[in-house]
Design an enzyme around this catalytic site. Structure first.
Site, PDB file in Angstrom:
ATOM      1  N   ASN A  41     -34.889 -19.815  14.897  1.00  0.00           N
ATOM      2  CA  ASN A  41     -34.007 -21.290  14.199  1.00  0.00           C
ATOM      3  C   ASN A  41     -34.960 -21.631  12.720  1.00  0.00           C
ATOM      4  O   ASN A  41     -36.531 -21.653  13.308  1.00  0.00           O
ATOM      5  CB  ASN A  41     -33.702 -21.738  15.115  1.00  0.00           C
ATOM      6  CG  ASN A  41     -35.128 -22.474  15.872  1.00  0.00           C
ATOM      7  OD1 ASN A  41     -36.132 -21.360  16.245  1.00  0.00           O
ATOM      8  ND2 ASN A  41     -34.920 -23.558  16.599  1.00  0.00           N
ATOM      9  N   ILE A  42     -34.517 -22.464  12.558  1.00  0.00           N
ATOM     10  CA  ILE A  42     -35.959 -22.847  10.897  1.00  0.00           C
ATOM     11  C   ILE A  42     -35.122 -24.384  10.376  1.00  0.00           C
ATOM     12  O   ILE A  42     -33.881 -24.045  10.675  1.00  0.00           O
ATOM     13  CB  ILE A  42     -35.599 -22.239   9.583  1.00  0.00           C
ATOM     14  CG1 ILE A  42     -35.839 -20.498  10.163  1.00  0.00           C
ATOM     15  CG2 ILE A  42     -36.307 -22.875   8.488  1.00  0.00           C
ATOM     16  CD1 ILE A  42     -35.650 -19.576   8.783  1.00  0.00           C
ATOM     17  N   GLU A  43     -36.062 -25.513  10.854  1.00  0.00           N
ATOM     18  CA  GLU A  43     -35.846 -26.849  10.724  1.00  0.00           C
ATOM     19  C   GLU A  43     -35.594 -27.706   9.620  1.00  0.00           C
ATOM     20  O   GLU A  43     -36.603 -26.718   8.853  1.00  0.00           O
ATOM     21  CB  GLU A  43     -35.969 -27.449  11.731  1.00  0.00           C
ATOM     22  CG  GLU A  43     -36.031 -26.855  13.351  1.00  0.00           C
ATOM     23  CD  GLU A  43     -35.648 -27.787  14.473  1.00  0.00           C
ATOM     24  OE1 GLU A  43     -37.062 -28.274  14.664  1.00  0.00           O
ATOM     25  OE2 GLU A  43     -35.371 -27.303  15.698  1.00  0.00           O
ATOM     26  N   CYS A  52     -30.005 -22.088  12.159  1.00  0.00           N
ATOM     27  CA  CYS A  52     -29.633 -21.482  13.555  1.00  0.00           C
ATOM     28  C   CYS A  52     -30.673 -19.768  13.303  1.00  0.00           C
ATOM     29  O   CYS A  52     -30.750 -18.998  12.980  1.00  0.00           O
ATOM     30  CB  CYS A  52     -28.682 -20.729  14.281  1.00  0.00           C
ATOM     31  SG  CYS A  52     -27.933 -22.519  14.945  1.00  0.00           S
ATOM     32  N   GLU A  54     -29.829 -17.156  14.794  1.00  0.00           N
ATOM     33  CA  GLU A  54     -28.605 -15.861  15.140  1.00  0.00           C
ATOM     34  C   GLU A  54     -27.931 -15.806  13.461  1.00  0.00           C
ATOM     35  O   GLU A  54     -28.095 -14.907  12.740  1.00  0.00           O
ATOM     36  CB  GLU A  54     -27.470 -16.960  15.912  1.00  0.00           C
ATOM     37  CG  GLU A  54     -27.444 -17.166  17.796  1.00  0.00           C
ATOM     38  CD  GLU A  54     -28.455 -17.789  17.877  1.00  0.00           C
ATOM     39  OE1 GLU A  54     -29.232 -18.687  16.638  1.00  0.00           O
ATOM     40  OE2 GLU A  54     -27.267 -18.457  18.823  1.00  0.00           O
ATOM     41  N   CYS A  88     -24.143 -21.525  19.468  1.00  0.00           N
ATOM     42  CA  CYS A  88     -23.518 -22.715  18.656  1.00  0.00           C
ATOM     43  C   CYS A  88     -22.219 -22.436  18.223  1.00  0.00           C
ATOM     44  O   CYS A  88     -21.857 -21.320  17.765  1.00  0.00           O
ATOM     45  CB  CYS A  88     -24.398 -23.264  17.683  1.00  0.00           C
ATOM     46  SG  CYS A  88     -24.522 -23.042  16.130  1.00  0.00           S
ATOM     47  N   CYS A  91     -22.241 -20.481  14.502  1.00  0.00           N
ATOM     48  CA  CYS A  91     -22.619 -19.105  14.717  1.00  0.00           C
ATOM     49  C   CYS A  91     -21.069 -18.271  15.585  1.00  0.00           C
ATOM     50  O   CYS A  91     -21.592 -17.442  14.880  1.00  0.00           O
ATOM     51  CB  CYS A  91     -24.064 -19.031  15.711  1.00  0.00           C
ATOM     52  SG  CYS A  91     -25.663 -19.971  14.498  1.00  0.00           S
TER      53      CYS A  91
END
Ligand code: THU
Length: 132
Positions: A41-43, A52, A54, A88, A91
């Site tokens: 995940n990359i925020e 996310c 995935e 989620c 995804c």
């Protein structure tokens, strides 16, 4: 093969960029030709731009010309803890775009893993096929 995928997902999780949620996720996606694509995940400080793990794995694979997938392993939890991390809704919809209903979703638990099919997690999904 599922154990190898889980291992790859754990490794990918180490690259998680999640300073805001502190929830680190790693994913490993197995293509039908046996290649594995990983993601974390990359925020973003602009929270809604977060991607996310995935979807990172899927977009890496698709952008490199791969299509047709067998399974994805997902490992996640706060900081370095492990807790079952279900994909989620966004995804799941991306999975439905590129995978058949028998696509396997492997979720790490403290004492092993659970396996779901895409159909179990997103039955009766919207698809352009509905309009054909
Ligand atoms: N996240 C994932 O990467 N995959 C999931 O299946 C659920 C949530 C991420 C998004 C965000 O960076 C953090 O976990 C907390 O929601």
């Amino acid at each position: 093969m599922f154990l190898k995928l889980l291992e790859k997902a754990e490794l990918a999780r180490e690259n998680s960029y999640s300073p805001y949620s502190k929830f680190k996720v790693g994913a490993a996606l197995l293509s039908k030709n046996g290649e594995i694509f990983t993601g974390c995940n990359i925020e973003s400080s602009s929270y809604s731009l977060t991607c996310c793990a995935e979807r990172v794995a899927f977009f890496k694979a698709i952008s490199e010309g791969n299509n047709g997938f067998e399974a994805i392993a997902i490992v996640g939890g706060f900081n370095d803890t492990n807790e079952p991390c279900m994909p989620c809704g966004s995804c799941r919809q991306v999975m439905a775009e590129f995978c058949t209903p028998d696509f396997k979703i492997i979720i790490k638990k403290n004492d092993g893993f659970d396996i779901y099919t895409l159909f179990e997690l997103l039955p009766n999904s919207f698809s352009l096929k509905n309009n054909e």
